[in-house]
Design a protein around this motif. Structure first.
Motif: not given
Ligand SMILES: O=C[C@H](O)COP(=O)(O)O
Length: 316
Positions: A298-299, A276-277, A296, A231, A161, A79, A77, A236-237
């Motif tokens: 993110g970063g 989540g991370s 899933l 998540e 999300h 984002k 993702n 998250i992040g």
């Protein structure tokens, strides 16, 4: 028609049934139809026996079929990140990478890049929108429809999300409606759920996730196009990944919820991702958990290390 209402047909003893069918009938007659004793099996007519056979085979199949392996799934993702040049670089990197052929991969760029990514990315990798509206078209400024996604060959969407639930105030009802409209039109959904830090500290994680699931269940009947992403918002992040046991515990609770409230089949077949991370260092251990079917991300999906997360199952 119940067995006791059946009155026609020859007696079972007149039938030339294979021995193993007889044995199976005797074995299951007490468990499948507890109101019919073994004695009644021996006195039932033909059509009753046909019913026994059908139920016995169904039961036998259910209890002896190997559990269908769930294909590992990794979503990226992006984002609201990326530019034409950085996303081109990510696509090139993925196109040239050696990705585990047993892992399904889907990436989700911001909507302005969806079509370019779809056209330039290896077709084995799916592309997901980060949102979709529940109306087919019309005066809904800023929204995008399922038909528009399909017209651009985008067959996935991330819905629910936590950033949309919290920052953009999407309710359970809105998320469920969007999921219903998307899946019914043939767009698969990475459906997200998860608790806040306050909810975790209050011990209500399972309750929160169950409520989100219950809303989804009240809107959909076909779960085959849904991948669930658990998540925890606090992970998250933040660099604060849930421990493997924290994640596995919630994933197991989600699967149990599906078994109890939807069906054993849906519980067995639905992929449940952790988000989540997640990074290339912590993904290997998480991927070994029995109820974690992927991630899933993110970063880390914006970095070359995303390939290592896709290949998490291959880590020793
Ligand atoms: O959709 C992805 C999740 O929000 C996880 O994001 P993160 O990997 O940056 O923590």
């Amino acid at each position: 028609m119940s067995c006791s209402e059946v009155t026609r047909g020859p007696h079972w003893a007149e039938l030339r049934l294979p021995l193993h069918v007889h044995a199976m009938l005797s074995y299951f007659s007490g468990t499948i139809l507890p109101n019919l004793s073994k004695r009644s099996y021996f006195t039932q007519p033909h059509s009753d026996i046909a019913l026994y056979i059908s139920l016995s085979l169904k039961r036998y199949h259910h209890t002896h079929s190997p559990i269908m392996a769930r294909t590992f799934f990794v979503g990226g993702n992006f984002k609201m990140n990326g530019s034409n040049s950085s996303i081109k670089e990510i696509v090139n990197n993925l196109n040239n990478a050696s990705l585990d052929p047993n892992t399904e991969v889907v990436v989700s760029p911001p909507s302005i890049f969806l079509q370019t990514v779809r056209e330039s990315l290896n077709k084995k990798i799916g592309v997901a929108a980060q949102n979709v509206f529940y109306k087919p078209n019309g005066a809904y400024t800023g929204e995008i429809s399922v038909e528009q996604l399909k017209d651009s060959n985008i067959d996935w969407a991330i819905l629910g999300h936590s950033e949309r639930r919290t920052i953009l105030k999407e309710s359970d009802e809105t998320v469920s409606l969007k999921t219903k409209v998307a899946t019914e039109a043939g767009v698969s959904v990475i459906w997200c759920c998860g608790e806040s830090l306050e909810e975790r500290e209050a011990g209500t994680t399972i309750e929160v996730v169950s409520k989100q699931l219950a809303s989804l269940k009240s809107h959909i009947s076909d779960w085959s196009r849904i991948v669930i992403a658990y998540e925890p918002i606090w992970a998250i992040g933040t660099g604060k990944v849930a421990t493997t046991s924290q994640a596995q515990e919630v994933h197991k609770a989600i699967r149990d919820w599906l078994a109890k409230n939807v069906s054993d089949k849906v519980a067995e077949e639905t992929r449940i991702l952790y988000g989540g991370s997640v990074n290339e260092k912590n993904c290997g251990e998480l991927a070994q958990q029995p109820d974690i079917d992927g991630f899933l991300v993110g970063g880390a999906s914006l970095k070359p290390a995303f390939v290592d997360i896709v290949n998490a199952k291959q880590q020793k």
